[in-house]
Design an enzyme around this catalytic site. Structure first.
Site, PDB file in Angstrom:
ATOM      1  N   LYS A  77      22.485 -36.242 -15.808  1.00  0.00           N
ATOM      2  CA  LYS A  77      23.633 -37.138 -15.958  1.00  0.00           C
ATOM      3  C   LYS A  77      24.801 -36.721 -15.031  1.00  0.00           C
ATOM      4  CE  LYS A  77      22.131 -39.914 -19.275  1.00  0.00           C
ATOM      5  NZ  LYS A  77      20.673 -39.759 -19.530  1.00  0.00           N
TER       6      LYS A  77
HETATM    7  C1  LIG Z   1      20.253 -40.168 -21.148  1.00  0.00           C
HETATM    8  C2  LIG Z   1      20.486 -41.318 -22.044  1.00  0.00           C
HETATM    9  C3  LIG Z   1      20.541 -41.185 -23.447  1.00  0.00           C
HETATM   10  C4  LIG Z   1      20.132 -39.935 -24.149  1.00  0.00           C
HETATM   11  O1  LIG Z   1      20.769 -38.796 -23.768  1.00  0.00           O
HETATM   12  P1  LIG Z   1      20.053 -37.367 -23.916  1.00  0.00           P
HETATM   13  O2  LIG Z   1      21.178 -36.419 -23.751  1.00  0.00           O
HETATM   14  O3  LIG Z   1      19.039 -37.256 -22.823  1.00  0.00           O
HETATM   15  O4  LIG Z   1      19.440 -37.319 -25.270  1.00  0.00           O
HETATM   16  C5  LIG Z   1      20.892 -42.276 -24.203  1.00  0.00           C
HETATM   17  N1  LIG Z   1      21.142 -43.467 -23.637  1.00  0.00           N
HETATM   18  C6  LIG Z   1      21.060 -43.657 -22.315  1.00  0.00           C
HETATM   19  C7  LIG Z   1      21.387 -44.995 -21.743  1.00  0.00           C
HETATM   20  C8  LIG Z   1      20.711 -42.592 -21.478  1.00  0.00           C
HETATM   21  O5  LIG Z   1      20.620 -42.793 -20.153  1.00  0.00           O
END
Ligand SMILES: *Cc1c(COP(=O)(O)O)cnc(C)c1O
Length: 400
Positions: free
Chosen positions: A186
């Protein structure tokens, strides 16, 4: 993206602060921790950055969704509307609390289509989760207006859009609450981690207590109190090392977004050479977190030929209609109700009766858009050689 591209001395220093005390737990250890509360500090600074009143750190973006849904009171018997173009975590979290995910089309923003949302609202709808996919906003003001009229809370899944804004107002701060992910790919990362922001103090208190086995946080919300409890909870606590890295990454977030905007503009110019190309509707171009460049071609065939040519030159783009983690018809485990649980829960009732049946063709508008859409992730650091290679590949693809 992602934030690990610019890990440096700042992250190391923050981590060493924690290791020097030996306290990895976010609560207690009063004397030993020498006043260092990295997770708490990260919560406060992240909320402040988003101009929001409260922040609740958790273990992931997925658990952020679960904790938020639970604190909003969502459970079995409820329906939650989200979009059919998102990461699986969004609907996993809905099923995780026992509610039923209802899928909605995306429009040219590649996010929730308010017109389709209106059609999907029923008596059972108890929450709406628009997702700000690929770093850019859903039509959040229209969605919140529809939700308000129907007295349904909006939870913004902002996992992919940290640092993005509309007219200066941060995504994640339009609804009752907004969730973020800091997983390893992210825009800003703590390896694993998540955050929920809200202006609603009662909601925040519930989230804070629920994520910590129900420990009451009466005395000082955000810390432990009299060790009573109001309700059942679970453990979704972030640890101090993650909080420490989060602080260093947050301090870099505006710089990340600025670098991505610059790199995206250069790549966008190169992509513009493709005849008939159009770009995703951006509600506020200036507030774009510029984590991805998303472009749409005239038809599916042309799109796949262009991408084949780009791939041959080592510059292939992502087509999310083909990617099995982000688009409704590709979620065969959802469509076929596959679960490791003996009774088939959460898809089936204990007796084996299906709780819901999904039609893979239910979202034709989203499919028609995504089939001809290509996406490039935008790096924070893009060297000029790579840009030259990509520009050349795009020039070649534009002749197809
Ligand atoms: C990455 C993501 C999540 C989940 O996040 P994690 O930290 O990987 O559990 C939820 N929603 C979206 C749209 C994502 O891209």
């Amino acid at each position: 993206m992602p934030g690990f591209e610019i890990f440096g001395e700042e992250e190391k220093k923050e981590i060493m602060d924690v290791l020097d005390t030996g306290v990895l737990f976010r609560y207690e250890f009063g004397e030993q921790r020498k006043g260092i509360y990295k997770v708490k500090e990260f919560e406060e600074k992240f909320a402040h950055y988003c101009n929001s009143s409260f922040g609740q750190a958790v273990t992931s973006g997925s658990t952020a969704l679960k904790v938020a849904l639970t604190a909003l009171g969502i459970g079995p018997g409820d329906e939650v509307i989200t979009q059919g173009f998102t990461f699986v975590a969004t609907w996993e979290a809905i099923l995780e609390v026992g509610a039923i995910p209802v899928f909605c089309e995306v429009d040219s923003t590649l996010n929730m289509d308010p017109a389709d949302l209106l059609k999907k609202i029923t008596q059972k709808t108890k929450c709406i989760i628009p997702v700000h996919m690929l770093g850019a906003p859903a039509r959040i003001k229209e969605i919140v207006a529809i939700a308000d009229k129907n007295q349904i809370p909006v939870l913004e899944d902002t996992a992919q859009a940290a640092g993005a804004r509309i007219d200066g107002k941060h995504l994640g701060s339009f609804g009752r609450c907004g969730t973020f992910s800091f997983d390893s790919v992210k825009t800003m990362t703590t390896g694993e981690g998540g955050m929920i922001i809200t202006d609603d103090e009662e909601l925040w208190k519930s989230m804070s207590e629920y994520h910590d086995h129900g420990h009451d946080h009466k005395v000082n919300p955000g810390a432990r109190g009299g060790e009573g409890r109001r309700f059942i909870g679970f453990n979704y606590r972030m640890m101090e090392l993650q909080g420490a890295i989060g602080l260093a990454q947050l301090a870099k977030l505006n710089g990340i977004v600025a670098a991505q905007q610059k790199n995206k503009a250069q790549l966008k110019e190169a992509v513009s050479a493709i005849p008939g190309v159009s770009f995703r509707t951006l509600i506020d171009e200036q507030g774009d977190s510029a984590t991805f460049l998303t472009f749409t071609l005239q038809d599916r065939q042309h799109c796949s030929k262009v991408n084949d040519s780009l791939k041959a030159d080592g510059c292939g783009a992502i087509n999310f209609a083909e990617n099995s983690w982000h688009f409704y018809p590709k979620w065969e485990h959802l469509l076929e109700a596959k679960s490791p649980v003996r009774t088939g829960y959460p898809f089936n009732e204990p007796g084996g009766k299906k709780r819901i049946v999904y039609d893979p063709k239910a979202l034709p508008q989203s499919a028609a858009l995504l089939e001809r859409t290509l996406v490039y992730p935008i790096p924070i650091k893009m060297d000029s050689n790579r840009l030259a290679v990509m520009s050349q590949a795009l020039q070649k693809a534009s002749l197809i």
